[in-house]
Structures are given as structure tokens and as C-alpha cells.
Scaffold this motif. Structure first.
Motif, PDB file in Angstrom:
ATOM      1  N   GLU A   7      26.412 -32.526 -24.492  1.00 53.17           N
ATOM      2  CA  GLU A   7      26.734 -31.101 -24.405  1.00 53.17           C
ATOM      3  C   GLU A   7      25.949 -30.303 -25.450  1.00 53.17           C
ATOM      4  O   GLU A   7      25.405 -29.235 -25.150  1.00 53.17           O
ATOM      5  N   MET A   8      25.876 -30.836 -26.675  1.00 54.50           N
ATOM      6  CA  MET A   8      25.134 -30.127 -27.718  1.00 54.50           C
ATOM      7  C   MET A   8      23.648 -30.074 -27.393  1.00 54.50           C
ATOM      8  O   MET A   8      22.977 -29.077 -27.672  1.00 54.50           O
ATOM      9  N   GLY A   9      23.147 -31.148 -26.759  1.00 56.41           N
ATOM     10  CA  GLY A   9      21.755 -31.144 -26.334  1.00 56.41           C
ATOM     11  C   GLY A   9      21.474 -30.087 -25.295  1.00 56.41           C
ATOM     12  O   GLY A   9      20.350 -29.593 -25.175  1.00 56.41           O
ATOM     13  N   ALA A  10      22.507 -29.708 -24.527  1.00 56.97           N
ATOM     14  CA  ALA A  10      22.365 -28.661 -23.519  1.00 56.97           C
ATOM     15  C   ALA A  10      22.732 -27.286 -24.066  1.00 56.97           C
ATOM     16  O   ALA A  10      22.822 -26.315 -23.306  1.00 56.97           O
ATOM     17  N   GLY A  11      22.946 -27.199 -25.384  1.00 53.75           N
ATOM     18  CA  GLY A  11      23.255 -25.913 -26.000  1.00 53.75           C
ATOM     19  C   GLY A  11      24.728 -25.604 -26.109  1.00 53.75           C
ATOM     20  O   GLY A  11      25.106 -24.541 -26.601  1.00 53.75           O
ATOM     21  N   LEU A  12      25.613 -26.525 -25.648  1.00 48.36           N
ATOM     22  CA  LEU A  12      27.047 -26.277 -25.701  1.00 48.36           C
ATOM     23  C   LEU A  12      27.597 -26.900 -26.999  1.00 48.36           C
ATOM     24  O   LEU A  12      28.211 -27.957 -26.997  1.00 48.36           O
ATOM     25  N   THR A  13      27.331 -26.227 -28.102  1.00 46.91           N
ATOM     26  CA  THR A  13      27.806 -26.685 -29.395  1.00 46.91           C
ATOM     27  C   THR A  13      29.314 -26.442 -29.501  1.00 46.91           C
ATOM     28  O   THR A  13      29.891 -25.683 -28.715  1.00 46.91           O
ATOM     29  N   PRO A  14      29.989 -27.079 -30.488  1.00 43.41           N
ATOM     30  CA  PRO A  14      31.417 -26.804 -30.665  1.00 43.41           C
ATOM     31  C   PRO A  14      31.724 -25.320 -30.843  1.00 43.41           C
ATOM     32  O   PRO A  14      32.720 -24.817 -30.308  1.00 43.41           O
ATOM     33  N   ASP A  15      30.868 -24.600 -31.572  1.00 38.67           N
ATOM     34  CA  ASP A  15      31.093 -23.166 -31.749  1.00 38.67           C
ATOM     35  C   ASP A  15      30.947 -22.418 -30.429  1.00 38.67           C
ATOM     36  O   ASP A  15      31.748 -21.516 -30.119  1.00 38.67           O
ATOM     37  N   ALA A  16      29.927 -22.780 -29.640  1.00 40.15           N
ATOM     38  CA  ALA A  16      29.719 -22.118 -28.348  1.00 40.15           C
ATOM     39  C   ALA A  16      30.877 -22.399 -27.406  1.00 40.15           C
ATOM     40  O   ALA A  16      31.316 -21.512 -26.658  1.00 40.15           O
ATOM     41  N   LEU A  17      31.387 -23.635 -27.433  1.00 39.83           N
ATOM     42  CA  LEU A  17      32.525 -23.978 -26.584  1.00 39.83           C
ATOM     43  C   LEU A  17      33.768 -23.206 -26.999  1.00 39.83           C
ATOM     44  O   LEU A  17      34.491 -22.678 -26.143  1.00 39.83           O
ATOM     45  N   LYS A  18      34.020 -23.109 -28.297  1.00 41.27           N
ATOM     46  CA  LYS A  18      35.188 -22.354 -28.762  1.00 41.27           C
ATOM     47  C   LYS A  18      35.076 -20.888 -28.384  1.00 41.27           C
ATOM     48  O   LYS A  18      36.069 -20.258 -27.979  1.00 41.27           O
ATOM     49  N   GLN A  19      33.877 -20.317 -28.504  1.00 42.35           N
ATOM     50  CA  GLN A  19      33.690 -18.922 -28.109  1.00 42.35           C
ATOM     51  C   GLN A  19      33.983 -18.722 -26.624  1.00 42.35           C
ATOM     52  O   GLN A  19      34.616 -17.733 -26.235  1.00 42.35           O
ATOM     53  N   ALA A  20      33.526 -19.674 -25.796  1.00 46.81           N
ATOM     54  CA  ALA A  20      33.786 -19.580 -24.351  1.00 46.81           C
ATOM     55  C   ALA A  20      35.277 -19.699 -24.054  1.00 46.81           C
ATOM     56  O   ALA A  20      35.810 -18.958 -23.219  1.00 46.81           O
ATOM     57  N   GLN A  21      35.956 -20.622 -24.744  1.00 43.97           N
ATOM     58  CA  GLN A  21      37.393 -20.797 -24.528  1.00 43.97           C
ATOM     59  C   GLN A  21      38.171 -19.557 -24.962  1.00 43.97           C
ATOM     60  O   GLN A  21      39.081 -19.106 -24.254  1.00 43.97           O
ATOM     61  N   GLU A  77      33.716  -6.968 -10.513  1.00 40.82           N
ATOM     62  CA  GLU A  77      32.964  -8.079  -9.922  1.00 40.82           C
ATOM     63  C   GLU A  77      31.842  -8.530 -10.851  1.00 40.82           C
ATOM     64  O   GLU A  77      31.622  -9.734 -11.046  1.00 40.82           O
ATOM     65  N   GLN A  78      31.150  -7.580 -11.455  1.00 43.72           N
ATOM     66  CA  GLN A  78      30.073  -7.936 -12.386  1.00 43.72           C
ATOM     67  C   GLN A  78      30.635  -8.637 -13.618  1.00 43.72           C
ATOM     68  O   GLN A  78      30.057  -9.620 -14.111  1.00 43.72           O
ATOM     69  N   TRP A  79      31.752  -8.154 -14.131  1.00 42.69           N
ATOM     70  CA  TRP A  79      32.415  -8.805 -15.267  1.00 42.69           C
ATOM     71  C   TRP A  79      32.804 -10.233 -14.906  1.00 42.69           C
ATOM     72  O   TRP A  79      32.607 -11.157 -15.701  1.00 42.69           O
ATOM     73  N   ALA A  80      33.333 -10.423 -13.702  1.00 43.04           N
ATOM     74  CA  ALA A  80      33.709 -11.774 -13.277  1.00 43.04           C
ATOM     75  C   ALA A  80      32.488 -12.684 -13.218  1.00 43.04           C
ATOM     76  O   ALA A  80      32.524 -13.833 -13.677  1.00 43.04           O
ATOM     77  N   ASP A  81      31.401 -12.186 -12.654  1.00 39.71           N
ATOM     78  CA  ASP A  81      30.178 -12.991 -12.557  1.00 39.71           C
ATOM     79  C   ASP A  81      29.636 -13.380 -13.928  1.00 39.71           C
ATOM     80  O   ASP A  81      29.256 -14.532 -14.159  1.00 39.71           O
ATOM     81  N   GLU A  82      29.579 -12.412 -14.837  1.00 36.64           N
ATOM     82  CA  GLU A  82      28.848 -12.606 -16.085  1.00 36.64           C
ATOM     83  C   GLU A  82      29.711 -13.096 -17.239  1.00 36.64           C
ATOM     84  O   GLU A  82      29.176 -13.635 -18.212  1.00 36.64           O
ATOM     85  N   SER A  83      31.018 -12.923 -17.155  1.00 31.34           N
ATOM     86  CA  SER A  83      31.894 -13.397 -18.212  1.00 31.34           C
ATOM     87  C   SER A  83      32.729 -14.577 -17.732  1.00 31.34           C
ATOM     88  O   SER A  83      32.596 -15.696 -18.228  1.00 31.34           O
ATOM     89  N   ILE A  84      33.556 -14.340 -16.727  1.00 30.98           N
ATOM     90  CA  ILE A  84      34.445 -15.408 -16.255  1.00 30.98           C
ATOM     91  C   ILE A  84      33.647 -16.587 -15.718  1.00 30.98           C
ATOM     92  O   ILE A  84      33.912 -17.745 -16.058  1.00 30.98           O
ATOM     93  N   GLY A  85      32.671 -16.312 -14.853  1.00 24.90           N
ATOM     94  CA  GLY A  85      31.925 -17.400 -14.229  1.00 24.90           C
ATOM     95  C   GLY A  85      31.209 -18.281 -15.233  1.00 24.90           C
ATOM     96  O   GLY A  85      31.278 -19.512 -15.160  1.00 24.90           O
ATOM     97  N   LEU A  86      30.526 -17.679 -16.203  1.00 23.22           N
ATOM     98  CA  LEU A  86      29.764 -18.456 -17.179  1.00 23.22           C
ATOM     99  C   LEU A  86      30.678 -19.174 -18.165  1.00 23.22           C
ATOM    100  O   LEU A  86      30.470 -20.348 -18.492  1.00 23.22           O
ATOM    101  N   ASN A  87      31.714 -18.499 -18.642  1.00 19.04           N
ATOM    102  CA  ASN A  87      32.611 -19.129 -19.606  1.00 19.04           C
ATOM    103  C   ASN A  87      33.467 -20.211 -18.957  1.00 19.04           C
ATOM    104  O   ASN A  87      33.776 -21.224 -19.592  1.00 19.04           O
ATOM    105  N   ALA A  88      33.850 -20.010 -17.707  1.00 16.47           N
ATOM    106  CA  ALA A  88      34.632 -21.032 -17.011  1.00 16.47           C
ATOM    107  C   ALA A  88      33.832 -22.322 -16.875  1.00 16.47           C
ATOM    108  O   ALA A  88      34.371 -23.424 -17.030  1.00 16.47           O
ATOM    109  N   ARG A  89      32.545 -22.202 -16.596  1.00 14.03           N
ATOM    110  CA  ARG A  89      31.696 -23.391 -16.483  1.00 14.03           C
ATOM    111  C   ARG A  89      31.628 -24.134 -17.825  1.00 14.03           C
ATOM    112  O   ARG A  89      31.723 -25.363 -17.875  1.00 14.03           O
ATOM    113  N   LYS A  90      31.468 -23.395 -18.914  1.00 13.92           N
ATOM    114  CA  LYS A  90      31.417 -24.031 -20.230  1.00 13.92           C
ATOM    115  C   LYS A  90      32.743 -24.715 -20.551  1.00 13.92           C
ATOM    116  O   LYS A  90      32.765 -25.826 -21.088  1.00 13.92           O
ATOM    117  N   CYS A  91      33.846 -24.064 -20.223  1.00 16.66           N
ATOM    118  CA  CYS A  91      35.157 -24.660 -20.486  1.00 16.66           C
ATOM    119  C   CYS A  91      35.346 -25.938 -19.682  1.00 16.66           C
ATOM    120  O   CYS A  91      35.902 -26.927 -20.186  1.00 16.66           O
TER     121      CYS A  91
END
Length: 263
Positions: free
Chosen positions: A148-162, A94-108
Motif C-alpha cells: 500500500e505504501m508503495g502505491a502511495g497509500l501511507t498510514p497518514d494518507a489512509l487516516k486522512q481518507a478515513q 454528484e461531483q462531490w461524490a465522484d471526487e471525495s466519496i469515490g476516491l476516499n472509499a477506495r482508499k478505505c
């Protein structure tokens, strides 16, 4: 009756709705208006985020805290195992889902909105004038990339999340290959967290959420639409069919979400 202060399109709120439905607890959704509506949530709970559950005089914020409260107060149909090893595994997932899946899914999801005008138009409320929807649709995708980049979602950050999201989905497919649920032979908090927090990767079909039709069974290209992850989404679809009730959109008139009035 329990009251859930929520955003309909919040995957953390969906986690709580899953638990409430599984336990068979009647509740009323209170749709919070982003921004000004969160002031009322702050006065009630001391913070502005949803979900917030109100049970009589008890007010509980945070999806994990709400899950633990419901397990204590309404122990029928338990969602957290009592056996120590299984309990620890359930809480860890559950913690993994909250902190990994939940945050990365939002970025994706934000990345998909930036490159897909039809997808971002689908997020607009149905009462928005068509002129506004059209105007949003013709805004260049590059402009959303700048935002997105202004909000910190750079292309590198997006690729890492994906990349992280794809690894998580592959792991889930492996885990579920030989067992019906993630921890035990019955669904637990781990299952409901994972199912809900993958909502932004692929929205469920059916009438479980008050979603525009254009979003149902749609999601992030390269994850929602390829066969690699189909076993996971089939598992999730079954979890919805078996344990999630129809959304307010399918209920009789007058039972829908209630907006908060600010005095």
C-alpha cells in the motif's frame, strides 16, 4: 440493446447501473478483463477506463458523461432537475461524490484489505482454487501494508481518507434526517452517485450485485458496523430495494456478463 462495459465490483459502474435500472432501460453487461480486456475498451472509446456505454454507434466513457447522455436520449424518469438551483445542487453533490466519496472509499477499502485477510480473500473470483485463497490469507498483513505504501497509500494518507469518509457520512446523515432524498422529493443523479460510490464502505446485501456472499453487508470496520452511520445505510438500502433490479446472478442461466474476446 445498450451495452455496459464494466467491472462488476467498480463503484463507478454501479452508479451507471443504478441510473439504467431507475430509467427502466434494458442493457447487457460486458465484463471487461482487467489488463488485456481493456485494450478492446481503448480501441472502442480511446481510453482504458470503465464504465463505457455503447448505444448503437454511440460510445460514451465516464460515469458522469454517461449519466448526461442517458438523460438527453432517454428523458423518461429524469435524474437531473430542470429548476436552476436544484439542478446546480444535484450536479454539485454528484461531483462531490465522484471526487471525495469515490476516491476516499477506495482508499478505505484497500486499507481494510491490508489488515483483514478474510476481507481480501472475499474479493477473489469464485473459480480461484482454494489453495490460492488460503495462500493469500496467510500472507502477513504487514506485507500488504508495504504494498500500500508503495502505491502511495501511507498510514497518514489512509487516516486522512478515513477521516474524510466519516465526515462525509455524518454530513449525509444530517442532510437525510428530514428529507427522503438529497435534492428533491424524487431520487436524482446525486442520490444514485452517493449510493453507488459508498459501495466499498459497505457492500449492499441482496442480489443486486454479483458478489461473494462473504462481502454482502460487509465493509470497512469502524464505518460499516457502527450505529453512527446506520441511518445513511438504511436510506441506501431503501434506494436499492426501490430502484435497483436484481443482478445477473439472480437471472436465468445464460444472461450473465459477457467477457470480451481479443482478436
Amino acid at each position: 440493446m445498450l451495452e455496459l462495459y464494466q467491472f462488476e465490483l467498480s463503484h463507478y459502474c454501479e452508479k451507471v447501473r443504478f441510473i439504467l435500472d431507475y430509467k427502466g432501460l434494458p442493457y447487457r453487461k460486458v465484463e471487461v478483463t482487467p489488463g488485456i480486456g481493456q485494450l478492446d475498451v481503448f480501441r472502442m472509446s480511446g481510453q482504458r477506463q470503465v464504465p463505457v456505454l455503447k448505444d448503437g454507434s454511440e460510445v460514451i466513457a465516464d460515469s458522469t458523461a454517461i449519466a448526461e447522455y442517458l438523460e438527453r436520449q432517454y428523458p423518461d424518469r429524469p435524474i437531473i432537475p430542470t429548476e436552476p438551483r436544484l439542478r446546480g445542487l444535484c450536479l454539485l453533490i454528484e461531483q462531490w461524490a465522484d471526487e471525495s466519496i469515490g476516491l476516499n472509499a477506495r482508499k478505505c477499502m484497500l486499507g481494510e484489505m491490508g489488515k483483514n485477510s478474510d476481507f481480501r480473500q472475499s474479493f477473489l473470483p469464485p473459480d480461484i482454487p482454494d489453495l490460492v485463497k488460503t495462500a493469500l490469507g496467510v500472507v502477513p498483513n504487514e506485507l500488504f501494508g508495504v504494498l500500500e505504501m508503495g502505491a502511495g497509500l501511507t498510514p497518514d494518507a489512509l487516516k486522512q481518507a478515513q477521516d474524510a469518509m466519516k465526515r462525509d457520512l455524518v454530513s449525509l446523515c444530517f442532510i437525510l434526517d428530514q428529507q427522503p432524498y438529497l435534492v428533491t422529493d424524487q431520487p436524482t443523479l446525486a442520490d444514485f452517485a452517493v449510493a453507488a460510490l459508498t459501495m466499498y464502505i459497505k457492500f449492499p446485501g441482496g442480489g443486486y450485485l454479483d458478489l461473494p456472499d462473504a462481502l454482502k453487508n460487509k465493509g470497512v470496520q469502524g464505518m460499516a458496523d457502527i450505529g453512527t452511520f446506520e441511518p445513511f445505510f438504511n436510506w441506501r438500502d431503501n434506494l436499492y430495494m426501490n430502484f435497483r433490479k436484481a443482478s445477473v446472478a439472480d437471472m436465468p442461466s445464460g444472461s450473465g456478463p459477457t467477457s470480451i474476446n481479443i482478436e
